[in-house]
Scaffold this active site. Structure first.
Site, PDB file in Angstrom:
ATOM      1  N   GLY A   1      -0.191   4.438   0.395  1.00  0.00           N
ATOM      2  CA  GLY A   1      -0.862   5.606   0.973  1.00  0.00           C
ATOM      3  C   GLY A   1       0.115   6.377   1.860  1.00  0.00           C
ATOM      4  O   GLY A   1       1.335   6.201   1.754  1.00  0.00           O
ATOM      5  N   PHE A   2      -0.420   7.197   2.742  1.00  0.00           N
ATOM      6  CA  PHE A   2       0.447   7.999   3.608  1.00  0.00           C
ATOM      7  C   PHE A   2       1.388   7.124   4.433  1.00  0.00           C
ATOM      8  O   PHE A   2       2.575   7.401   4.536  1.00  0.00           O
ATOM      9  CB  PHE A   2      -0.393   8.856   4.556  1.00  0.00           C
ATOM     10  CG  PHE A   2      -1.031  10.026   3.885  1.00  0.00           C
ATOM     11  CD1 PHE A   2      -0.259  11.056   3.382  1.00  0.00           C
ATOM     12  CD2 PHE A   2      -2.412  10.111   3.756  1.00  0.00           C
ATOM     13  CE1 PHE A   2      -0.845  12.158   2.764  1.00  0.00           C
ATOM     14  CE2 PHE A   2      -3.006  11.208   3.138  1.00  0.00           C
ATOM     15  CZ  PHE A   2      -2.216  12.230   2.636  1.00  0.00           C
TER      16      PHE A   2
ATOM     17  N   GLY B   1       0.803  -1.219   0.000  1.00  0.00           N
ATOM     18  CA  GLY B   1       0.000   0.000   0.000  1.00  0.00           C
ATOM     19  C   GLY B   1       0.832   1.264   0.000  1.00  0.00           C
ATOM     20  O   GLY B   1       1.676   1.466   0.866  1.00  0.00           O
TER      21      GLY B   1
ATOM     22  N   VAL C   1      -2.328  -7.449  -3.948  1.00  0.00           N
ATOM     23  CA  VAL C   1      -1.991  -8.568  -3.064  1.00  0.00           C
ATOM     24  C   VAL C   1      -3.247  -9.371  -2.799  1.00  0.00           C
ATOM     25  O   VAL C   1      -4.283  -8.818  -2.421  1.00  0.00           O
ATOM     26  CB  VAL C   1      -1.366  -8.069  -1.750  1.00  0.00           C
ATOM     27  CG1 VAL C   1      -1.099  -9.239  -0.814  1.00  0.00           C
ATOM     28  CG2 VAL C   1      -0.079  -7.323  -2.047  1.00  0.00           C
TER      29      VAL C   1
ATOM     30  N   GLU D   1     -16.648  19.138   2.820  1.00  0.00           N
ATOM     31  CA  GLU D   1     -15.828  19.798   1.806  1.00  0.00           C
ATOM     32  C   GLU D   1     -16.448  19.655   0.420  1.00  0.00           C
ATOM     33  O   GLU D   1     -16.467  20.594  -0.371  1.00  0.00           O
ATOM     34  CB  GLU D   1     -14.393  19.262   1.869  1.00  0.00           C
ATOM     35  CG  GLU D   1     -13.741  19.705   3.181  1.00  0.00           C
ATOM     36  CD  GLU D   1     -12.304  19.257   3.382  1.00  0.00           C
ATOM     37  OE1 GLU D   1     -11.873  18.286   2.733  1.00  0.00           O
ATOM     38  OE2 GLU D   1     -11.610  19.891   4.200  1.00  0.00           O
TER      39      GLU D   1
ATOM     40  N   ALA E   1      -4.765  11.087   7.928  1.00  0.00           N
ATOM     41  CA  ALA E   1      -3.371  11.046   7.470  1.00  0.00           C
ATOM     42  C   ALA E   1      -2.353  11.030   8.610  1.00  0.00           C
ATOM     43  O   ALA E   1      -1.364  10.303   8.560  1.00  0.00           O
ATOM     44  CB  ALA E   1      -3.110  12.235   6.550  1.00  0.00           C
ATOM     45  N   GLN E   2      -2.583  11.840   9.655  1.00  0.00           N
ATOM     46  CA  GLN E   2      -1.537  12.018  10.662  1.00  0.00           C
ATOM     47  C   GLN E   2      -1.083  10.732  11.367  1.00  0.00           C
ATOM     48  O   GLN E   2       0.115  10.468  11.431  1.00  0.00           O
ATOM     49  CB  GLN E   2      -1.969  13.074  11.691  1.00  0.00           C
ATOM     50  CG  GLN E   2      -1.624  14.497  11.270  1.00  0.00           C
ATOM     51  CD  GLN E   2      -0.136  14.681  10.993  1.00  0.00           C
ATOM     52  OE1 GLN E   2       0.708  14.125  11.677  1.00  0.00           O
ATOM     53  NE2 GLN E   2       0.183  15.454   9.980  1.00  0.00           N
TER      54      GLN E   2
ATOM     55  N   ASP F   1      -4.611   3.505   8.515  1.00  0.00           N
ATOM     56  CA  ASP F   1      -6.043   3.226   8.698  1.00  0.00           C
ATOM     57  C   ASP F   1      -6.342   1.768   9.042  1.00  0.00           C
ATOM     58  O   ASP F   1      -7.322   1.479   9.739  1.00  0.00           O
ATOM     59  CB  ASP F   1      -6.809   3.529   7.396  1.00  0.00           C
ATOM     60  CG  ASP F   1      -7.112   5.006   7.238  1.00  0.00           C
ATOM     61  OD1 ASP F   1      -6.624   5.805   8.066  1.00  0.00           O
ATOM     62  OD2 ASP F   1      -7.825   5.363   6.282  1.00  0.00           O
TER      63      ASP F   1
END
Lengths: 433, 433
Positions: free
Chosen positions: B17-18, B15, B83, B174, B322-323, B305
């Site tokens: 991602g972040f 993965g 995967v 948003e 994200a953090q 996540d």
């Protein structure tokens, strides 16, 4: 189609290419109700499509929302529609969103890829007339590189790394140059596990020189530039078939390739409904007189690629490029004004502003009337002219920024496989759009 | 998969991602062979996906080629792969491009949309976790506007102009803010034949306030901002079904809408093969200890996540944003180094840097530990932080340029229907990616 009634004569323009948008813009403030139709909601700046294919630019840099053109006038309307047929007796067009009556009809439907009846190419090859097609080519190139990395079979890897481009007109030359730049600057960095020497770019041309519409000087220079970039040029070579893997030609040479891009011909994209005599059958384009009136009709015009205006200098009509389209659009706007005033129409005269093609980074060839040149300065001129003609201030800025960035960094930012092409059977549809 | 043999211990990261890219970057120069896997060849900056949906940004601004990360080290490799399963006994993963042995496995597969078993929503609704999904939403919004223009039937037009957003977390807030900006600034200009007042944006939330994860001050301010923008907020409203036209809820209110965007929940996206005890079933996420080791395994980690690290402060694990992902990625890099050196692992401590959400132009809400604020300054902070965390210098520049351009011109340049969404049955697949 919900176009309000108006006392003004209604001009319906089919197609938002160079011809259609130039005419629309010129009519915005005039005493017409102008209706622009296109199957997309944007204009495509086709001369830079190859940069979308090769990860240099994103679609928004070369596409321009058509509503941004019509919105500056309350007499102009845009409708996203596919025109299905024309009934010239009833002054009516039929579309997928309904029918509409016109006073003047302008056909600016442009051209489409010509396979000359070769089904194997149509079925297995790629081509590039629209943004989705350009994005499909981008995905395919990147997917092939990814697959080459994980392939143990040297024959398969070779096919994945062999790029066949057919037709050495500007599209074929510019695309092969851009793929050669990928090989030089992106592949060695991004794919350290690939041997860049295994990557081959072949440009096949049926005639005896590249860029046949340009001068012999330009052809020779472009050929030299292509060789320097590592593109293998095969002249007098006609493709016979492509089955998704093997390319057979009129020579002994057979290629194995997973990427076959056909740019060897275009043909008109006419609409159903006009008399057979309106069409030049061989070219699939409308025969027009010096006022761009379609043969046999007074209030139906054709401009741009779809129009053939034959004269001594251009026995087969003007070249199917942006300049005649833009000039005919401008000219027709004036003639339509004359027509409603009952004035005499003025004949169209094409002013050839020259042709050009770029070959990778730093190199281009330019043919002007009295001056033919190539190399770095030509490349500079090529960039300037393309920025100049690009539609919209923002698109110019974004494209300029991307060019400067890519140039300095030897980079291509948009190497993203947003929608995979391969294996996605449904995506096959998009190639035919 | 053609990864060269090496004496270094192999870390396989699933993965990009972040969490995955932060860890990969931190390991580039370390004594590991790092293999990063992702089904896409790019990282997606999810916090700005809603701007791709609403024509504010193009994908290349928020996507970053993953090979640009691995290419700076000869010990790091990227493979585009899906995967399929893990065999922890054999230290092996199985993918669509082959199998691979690992010394350390890091699962960073993130989360996916949670429909809570509601089939009608899954079948007819839209959602937004990937770039293709965001582009589908963009196409759908623009296609609905085009269709509304040509529709005589007032009921149908109303449905085409009604936008239902479900879930008032940051995504829903948003997105509804951005659609409200379209209504204000783009629709009146681009669609002069539409009455913008007919366009309705409804934000439905099951709880009693918007932005439930944020402070009550932030909720109240955001609610006020949304109202000012013309978004109709419906609290304590749970959607029961959507059949492609009618939205039924737990209240009497029924909506007719052609655009239904679901952002009311996420769930983990685990991989097959680990023991049932590794998973927190309700959340579909891996239970990890303070070192991010998956419950029951020593050399398998989960970050971001997909990981639930329960403690007193976070009884259900860290927020899925994200953090925590970035911080866990950084922290795990240090622990992996300790592990191979035989040193003691250090526990992870989450440092909450605050949360924020933007509501259209000029307005945002920010919750910091000791300071909660909203309005223009918050909007400025929101922009700065998002630019700061955006991956890649070029992406920051392009995004900044687009924001400035769009802000000054009240424009959205990318309102292009590149690939139509509607009626294209095959495209349905993309929503499920």
């Amino acid at each position: 189609m919900n176009i309000p009634k108006s006392d003004l004569p209604r001009v319906v323009i089919i197609g938002g290419g160079f011809a259609g948008i130039t005419l629309t813009r010129k009519l915005l403030k005039e005493d017409f109700q102008t209706v622009l139709l296109d199957r997309n909601n944007f204009h495509t700046f086709q001369p830079l499509l190859y940069q979308v294919s090769t990860s240099g630019l994103e679609p928004d840099s070369i596409a321009y929302p058509l509503r941004k053109i019509t919105r500056s006038s309350d007499r102009a309307f845009f409708r996203m529609a596919e025109v299905e047929s024309i009934d010239p007796e009833k002054n009516t067009i039929y579309t997928n969103i309904g029918e509409m009556v016109y006073d003047y009809l302008v056909i600016a439907t442009g051209s489409k890829t010509n396979f000359f009846g070769n089904k194997s190419i149509e079925e297995h090859g790629m081509w590039m007339k629209t943004v989705p097609q350009a994005l499909n080519i981008r995905s395919l190139i990147l997917e092939n590189l990814e697959q080459a990395v994980i392939t143990d079979d040297p024959v398969k890897r070779k096919a994945l790394l062999t790029f066949i481009l057919v037709g050495a007109g500007p599209t074929g030359v510019e695309l092969s140059g851009a793929i050669a730049e990928l090989k030089r600057n992106i592949v060695p960095q991004d794919y350290p596990d690939l041997n860049p020497d295994e990557m081959e770019i072949h440009l096949l041309e049926g005639l005896d020189r590249v860029l046949p519409p340009m001068s012999e000087e330009a052809s020779a220079k472009a050929h030299k530039f292509l060789k320097e970039l590592g593109v293998q040029v095969h002249l007098n070579t006609m493709v016979e078939s492509y089955d998704g893997e093997n390319v057979t030609t009129n020579t002994d040479r057979v290629f194995k390739s997973s990427t076959f891009i056909w740019s060897a011909g275009v043909t008109g994209a006419p609409v159903k409904g006009l008399n057979a005599s309106a069409l030049v059958e061989a070219a699939n384009r409308y025969e027009v007189n010096v006022f761009n009136q379609v043969n046999g009709y007074e209030n139906i015009f054709a401009i741009g690629d779809i129009a053939v205006m034959q004269n001594e200098e251009y026995p087969r009509g003007h070249p199917m490029v942006a300049q005649p389209a833009i000039q005919q659009g401008k000219h027709l706007a004036q003639n339509l004004k004359r027509l409603v005033k009952g004035e005499k129409l003025e004949p169209f005269h094409y002013k050839d502003k020259g042709t050009m093609a770029t070959v990778g980074r730093n190199r281009a060839v330019v043919d002007l009337d009295k001056w033919k040149f190539g190399g770095f300065f030509a490349w500079f001129v090529w960039m300037f002219i393309h920025l100049w003609y690009l539609i919209g201030f923002r698109n110019r800025l974004v494209t300029f920024f991307n060019w400067v960035y890519n140039y300095i960094n030897y980079d291509k930012a948009a190497r993203l496989i947003i929608r995979p092409f391969k294996g996605a059977k449904e995506k096959m549809e998009d190639r035919r759009v």
